[in-house]
Enzyme design. Structure first.
Site, PDB file in Angstrom:
ATOM      1  N   LEU A  36      47.645  25.395  86.884  1.00 35.37           N
ATOM      2  CA  LEU A  36      47.947  23.953  86.848  1.00 35.37           C
ATOM      3  C   LEU A  36      47.702  23.334  85.475  1.00 35.37           C
ATOM      4  O   LEU A  36      47.435  22.142  85.379  1.00 35.37           O
ATOM      5  CB  LEU A  36      47.154  23.200  87.941  1.00 35.37           C
ATOM      6  CG  LEU A  36      47.379  23.697  89.382  1.00 35.37           C
ATOM      7  CD1 LEU A  36      46.552  22.864  90.364  1.00 35.37           C
ATOM      8  CD2 LEU A  36      48.865  23.635  89.781  1.00 35.37           C
ATOM      9  N   SER A 127      63.866  33.618  77.065  1.00 36.00           N
ATOM     10  CA  SER A 127      64.513  32.396  76.599  1.00 36.00           C
ATOM     11  C   SER A 127      65.590  32.715  75.578  1.00 36.00           C
ATOM     12  O   SER A 127      65.463  33.666  74.791  1.00 36.00           O
ATOM     13  CB  SER A 127      63.437  31.519  75.938  1.00 36.00           C
ATOM     14  OG  SER A 127      64.030  30.450  75.242  1.00 36.00           O
ATOM     15  N   TYR A 151      56.214  30.543  69.696  1.00 41.58           N
ATOM     16  CA  TYR A 151      56.643  30.564  71.113  1.00 41.58           C
ATOM     17  C   TYR A 151      57.713  31.635  71.317  1.00 41.58           C
ATOM     18  O   TYR A 151      57.599  32.501  72.195  1.00 41.58           O
ATOM     19  CB  TYR A 151      57.172  29.188  71.544  1.00 41.58           C
ATOM     20  CG  TYR A 151      57.922  29.260  72.854  1.00 41.58           C
ATOM     21  CD1 TYR A 151      57.254  29.502  74.051  1.00 41.58           C
ATOM     22  CD2 TYR A 151      59.313  29.139  72.888  1.00 41.58           C
ATOM     23  CE1 TYR A 151      57.942  29.613  75.248  1.00 41.58           C
ATOM     24  CE2 TYR A 151      60.010  29.239  74.079  1.00 41.58           C
ATOM     25  CZ  TYR A 151      59.314  29.477  75.259  1.00 41.58           C
ATOM     26  OH  TYR A 151      60.009  29.601  76.446  1.00 41.58           O
ATOM     27  N   LYS A 155      57.745  35.447  73.379  1.00 39.54           N
ATOM     28  CA  LYS A 155      58.731  35.926  74.366  1.00 39.54           C
ATOM     29  C   LYS A 155      59.293  37.272  73.944  1.00 39.54           C
ATOM     30  O   LYS A 155      59.449  38.185  74.756  1.00 39.54           O
ATOM     31  CB  LYS A 155      59.872  34.903  74.514  1.00 39.54           C
ATOM     32  CG  LYS A 155      59.462  33.611  75.196  1.00 39.54           C
ATOM     33  CD  LYS A 155      59.143  33.840  76.665  1.00 39.54           C
ATOM     34  CE  LYS A 155      58.638  32.597  77.362  1.00 39.54           C
ATOM     35  NZ  LYS A 155      58.101  32.827  78.693  1.00 39.54           N
TER      36      LYS A 155
HETATM   37  P1  NAD Z   1      56.318  24.701  83.174  1.00 40.17           P
HETATM   38  O1  NAD Z   1      55.303  24.404  82.149  1.00 40.17           O
HETATM   39  O2  NAD Z   1      56.809  23.593  84.030  1.00 40.17           O
HETATM   40  O3  NAD Z   1      55.810  25.883  84.132  1.00 40.17           O
HETATM   41  C1  NAD Z   1      54.935  26.895  83.689  1.00 40.17           C
HETATM   42  C2  NAD Z   1      53.806  26.981  84.704  1.00 40.17           C
HETATM   43  O4  NAD Z   1      52.911  28.019  84.317  1.00 40.17           O
HETATM   44  C3  NAD Z   1      52.979  25.688  84.803  1.00 40.17           C
HETATM   45  O5  NAD Z   1      52.858  25.326  86.150  1.00 40.17           O
HETATM   46  C4  NAD Z   1      51.628  26.065  84.191  1.00 40.17           C
HETATM   47  O6  NAD Z   1      50.582  25.340  84.781  1.00 40.17           O
HETATM   48  C5  NAD Z   1      51.570  27.557  84.484  1.00 40.17           C
HETATM   49  N1  NAD Z   1      50.757  28.342  83.557  1.00 40.17           N
HETATM   50  C6  NAD Z   1      50.807  28.348  82.200  1.00 40.17           C
HETATM   51  N2  NAD Z   1      49.917  29.222  81.704  1.00 40.17           N
HETATM   52  C7  NAD Z   1      49.307  29.809  82.772  1.00 40.17           C
HETATM   53  C8  NAD Z   1      48.314  30.811  82.918  1.00 40.17           C
HETATM   54  N3  NAD Z   1      47.741  31.376  81.855  1.00 40.17           N
HETATM   55  N4  NAD Z   1      47.936  31.185  84.164  1.00 40.17           N
HETATM   56  C9  NAD Z   1      48.491  30.609  85.247  1.00 40.17           C
HETATM   57  N5  NAD Z   1      49.438  29.639  85.176  1.00 40.17           N
HETATM   58  C10 NAD Z   1      49.847  29.258  83.951  1.00 40.17           C
HETATM   59  O7  NAD Z   1      57.545  25.426  82.432  1.00 40.17           O
HETATM   60  P2  NAD Z   1      58.979  25.831  82.989  1.00 40.17           P
HETATM   61  O8  NAD Z   1      59.980  25.007  82.286  1.00 40.17           O
HETATM   62  O9  NAD Z   1      58.971  25.886  84.462  1.00 40.17           O
HETATM   63  O10 NAD Z   1      59.072  27.291  82.371  1.00 40.17           O
HETATM   64  C11 NAD Z   1      58.788  28.456  83.130  1.00 40.17           C
HETATM   65  C12 NAD Z   1      58.960  29.668  82.247  1.00 40.17           C
HETATM   66  O11 NAD Z   1      60.292  29.705  81.748  1.00 40.17           O
HETATM   67  C13 NAD Z   1      58.043  29.677  81.013  1.00 40.17           C
HETATM   68  O12 NAD Z   1      57.603  31.001  80.814  1.00 40.17           O
HETATM   69  C14 NAD Z   1      58.954  29.239  79.897  1.00 40.17           C
HETATM   70  O13 NAD Z   1      58.556  29.776  78.659  1.00 40.17           O
HETATM   71  C15 NAD Z   1      60.288  29.831  80.339  1.00 40.17           C
HETATM   72  N6  NAD Z   1      61.433  29.094  79.787  1.00 40.17           N
HETATM   73  C16 NAD Z   1      61.528  27.748  79.975  1.00 40.17           C
HETATM   74  C17 NAD Z   1      62.606  27.051  79.421  1.00 40.17           C
HETATM   75  C18 NAD Z   1      62.715  25.560  79.560  1.00 40.17           C
HETATM   76  O14 NAD Z   1      63.400  24.949  78.738  1.00 40.17           O
HETATM   77  N7  NAD Z   1      62.091  24.936  80.545  1.00 40.17           N
HETATM   78  C19 NAD Z   1      63.601  27.752  78.727  1.00 40.17           C
HETATM   79  C20 NAD Z   1      63.477  29.136  78.577  1.00 40.17           C
HETATM   80  C21 NAD Z   1      62.378  29.796  79.121  1.00 40.17           C
HETATM   81  C1  WQD Z   2      68.471  19.903  72.970  1.00 42.38           C
HETATM   82  C2  WQD Z   2      69.314  19.155  71.945  1.00 42.38           C
HETATM   83  C3  WQD Z   2      68.070  18.555  69.976  1.00 42.38           C
HETATM   84  C4  WQD Z   2      65.377  15.756  72.023  1.00 42.38           C
HETATM   85  C5  WQD Z   2      64.119  24.010  73.545  1.00 42.38           C
HETATM   86  C6  WQD Z   2      63.330  25.190  73.045  1.00 42.38           C
HETATM   87  C7  WQD Z   2      63.849  26.462  73.658  1.00 42.38           C
HETATM   88  C8  WQD Z   2      63.929  26.360  75.180  1.00 42.38           C
HETATM   89  C9  WQD Z   2      64.615  25.106  75.631  1.00 42.38           C
HETATM   90  C10 WQD Z   2      61.993  27.329  76.176  1.00 42.38           C
HETATM   91  C11 WQD Z   2      69.052  19.606  70.500  1.00 42.38           C
HETATM   92  C12 WQD Z   2      68.510  17.318  70.721  1.00 42.38           C
HETATM   93  C13 WQD Z   2      66.359  16.676  71.722  1.00 42.38           C
HETATM   94  C14 WQD Z   2      65.499  14.437  71.520  1.00 42.38           C
HETATM   95  C15 WQD Z   2      67.580  15.052  70.492  1.00 42.38           C
HETATM   96  N1  WQD Z   2      62.634  26.317  75.779  1.00 42.38           N
HETATM   97  N2  WQD Z   2      67.450  16.335  70.979  1.00 42.38           N
HETATM   98  N3  WQD Z   2      66.609  14.133  70.773  1.00 42.38           N
HETATM   99  O1  WQD Z   2      65.755  22.567  71.258  1.00 42.38           O
HETATM  100  O2  WQD Z   2      67.745  23.493  72.552  1.00 42.38           O
HETATM  101  O3  WQD Z   2      65.466  24.184  73.160  1.00 42.38           O
HETATM  102  O4  WQD Z   2      64.040  23.974  74.974  1.00 42.38           O
HETATM  103  O5  WQD Z   2      62.276  28.485  76.052  1.00 42.38           O
HETATM  104  O6  WQD Z   2      62.997  27.467  73.255  1.00 42.38           O
HETATM  105  O7  WQD Z   2      63.454  25.255  71.634  1.00 42.38           O
HETATM  106  O8  WQD Z   2      66.172  21.893  73.679  1.00 42.38           O
HETATM  107  O9  WQD Z   2      66.099  19.772  74.921  1.00 42.38           O
HETATM  108  O10 WQD Z   2      64.637  20.040  72.874  1.00 42.38           O
HETATM  109  O11 WQD Z   2      67.099  19.841  72.575  1.00 42.38           O
HETATM  110  O12 WQD Z   2      68.565  14.737  69.817  1.00 42.38           O
HETATM  111  O13 WQD Z   2      64.640  13.575  71.742  1.00 42.38           O
HETATM  112  O14 WQD Z   2      68.956  17.775  71.979  1.00 42.38           O
HETATM  113  O15 WQD Z   2      68.158  18.358  68.581  1.00 42.38           O
HETATM  114  O16 WQD Z   2      70.277  19.511  69.827  1.00 42.38           O
HETATM  115  P1  WQD Z   2      66.320  23.022  72.518  1.00 42.38           P
HETATM  116  P2  WQD Z   2      65.918  20.337  73.568  1.00 42.38           P
END
Ligand code: NAD
Ligand code: WQD
Length: 346
Positions: A36, A127, A151, A155
């Site tokens: 959490l 990601s 980050y 990954k």
């Molecule tokens: P989120 O932060 O909403 O969910 C991650 C969850 O993991 C949270 O509930 C957090 O409390 C829990 N957590 C973190 N570290 C922990 C630990 N050490 N032990 C137990 N629980 C832990 O994020 P999300 O958007 O749901 O992302 C889920 C996964 O997908 C992440 O690994 C993230 O890197 C990956 N991901 C997310 C995105 C995105 O844009 N949301 C994009 C690509 C990849």
């Molecule tokens: C989207 C577009 C910004 C906010 C990130 C992480 C990536 C992945 C997903 C986990 C871009 C623009 C954004 C704002 C804006 N996460 N923007 N004003 O950067 O594609 O990816 O989240 O794995 O690793 O880097 O997503 O939603 O931040 O941005 O103009 O206030 O919106 O420049 O073009 P991004 P984002």
């Protein structure tokens, strides 16, 4: 899937909670684990309410081997979906060791405990960030990886660790899913993304401006080589993404073998297109200001989705109208996220 039991780490988070609902709907049983640190227990109470099914919850950290050993002794887990991790790019630049500890050491600990418990099915949240600034779009899975921040490096390190593990022991069945830009929320409005503090990502920011909680969207860069100059991304509805996990598990149980697959729609939309689409569904005007590029951002990114279709028999079905409408419903029904709920427990 014969009532197989899936451990979902990070289950209370944004993607984890939506995936729990889809797993339960598909007939799987779910055991949830989360510390959490970026979520609320309330999300899982709502998952249970939505699905009408119980989800045993373990309040634990994936770096806590003793807690994992107990969990694996208590439940006959068939596969693990590993969402638990930290995901804020900027924060990872400031605190790289924290990110490597949580994400890389956390995954390592979990995999060691799985090995001890004789569990070898593992589905990992990677990601599109591992592609860095791509040479061409759409991006196929075999494109070069070139991470630009801790980050992303965390990954990629985990992906490489998983590849070595599979090479070392044929019992492992490991799926790596590279998500593009998840947005939206469950159509019920009961679960969604609940960012703490100022949102890093575009859609949560836009929806808070639409709701009047913030004044104006800063559009980062209008000089990219895109039709309107603003950045283009492959936004994917979180429910489609969640269903991609169900499809991936089906494939893992049916055929074995490992895979690395993109989960995106294959279509790119610009920041201004997303903003206009959100205005249309919300009926609100969304003020914005064109500002300088955000350091580290790329211009264009969208997925080649052919492998997902071929290997997982999955493709995204929801368009940007549904993404924005569902995001807005969640925002409107939960203006303070989960912390506004009377059921709140985490
Ligand atoms: P989120 O932060 O909403 O969910 C991650 C969850 O993991 C949270 O509930 C957090 O409390 C829990 N957590 C973190 N570290 C922990 C630990 N050490 N032990 C137990 N629980 C832990 O994020 P999300 O958007 O749901 O992302 C889920 C996964 O997908 C992440 O690994 C993230 O890197 C990956 N991901 C997310 C995105 C995105 O844009 N949301 C994009 C690509 C990849
Ligand atoms: C989207 C577009 C910004 C906010 C990130 C992480 C990536 C992945 C997903 C986990 C871009 C623009 C954004 C704002 C804006 N996460 N923007 N004003 O950067 O594609 O990816 O989240 O794995 O690793 O880097 O997503 O939603 O931040 O941005 O103009 O206030 O919106 O420049 O073009 P991004 P984002």
């Amino acid at each position: 899937m014969d009532g197989k039991i899936i451990l979902v780490t990070g289950a209370a988070g944004y993607i984890g909670s939506h995936t729990c609902v889809e797993l339960l709907d598909a007939g799987y049983r779910v055991v949830a684990l989360d510390n959490l640190c970026n979520s609320s227990r309330e999300a899982l109470l709502r998952v249970e309410a939505l699905s009408g099914r119980a989800v045993p919850f373990h309040f634990a950290d994936v770096r806590d081997a003793a807690a994992l050993d107990i969990l694996f002794a208590q439940h006959a887990i068939d596969a693990v979906i590993h969402f638990a991790g930290l995901k804020a790019v900027g924060e990872s630049v400031d605190a790289p060791l924290h990110y490597f500890d949580n994400n890389v050491a956390g995954s390592l600990c979990l995999l060691n405990c799985m090995r001890r418990a004789g569990i070898h099915h593992f589905l990992f949240s990677s990601s599109a960030t591992v592609y860095g600034d791509p040479e061409t779009v759409p991006i196929p899975e075999q494109a070069c990886t070139r991470v630009t921040n801790p980050y992303g490096r965390s990954k990629l390190m985990i992906e490489e660790m998983l590849a070595d593990l599979m090479r070392s022991d044929a019992q492992w069945v490991i799926g790596v899913l590279r998500y593009f830009n998840p947005v939206g929320a469950h159509a019920s409005g009961m679960i969604g993304e609940d960012p703490r503090g100022i949102p890093n990502n575009l859609l949560p920011f836009i929806s808070q401006v639409a709701a009047g909680q913030r004044e104006c969207v800063a559009v980062y860069g209008a000089d990219y080589p895109t039709p309107d100059g603003t950045g283009v991304r492959d936004y994917i509805h979180v429910v489609d993404l969640a269903r991609g996990h169900v499809a991936a598990l089906r494939r893992m149980f049916a055929s074995g073998g490992g895979f690395t697959v993109n989960l995106g729609t294959g279509r790119g939309y610009s920041v201004l297109q997303m903003l206009r689409a959100f205005e249309a569904v919300s009926g609100r005007s969304i003020p914005f200001e064109l500002v300088a590029r955000r350091p580290g951002d790329i211009g264009i990114c969208y997925a080649d989705t052919r492998l997902a279709k071929e290997l997982l028999d999955w493709q995204a079905g929801k368009d940007i109208h549904a993404m924005c409408a569902d995001h807005w419903r969640w925002q409107s029904m939960n203006p303070r996220g989960y912390s506004g709920s009377v059921l709140q427990g985490g």
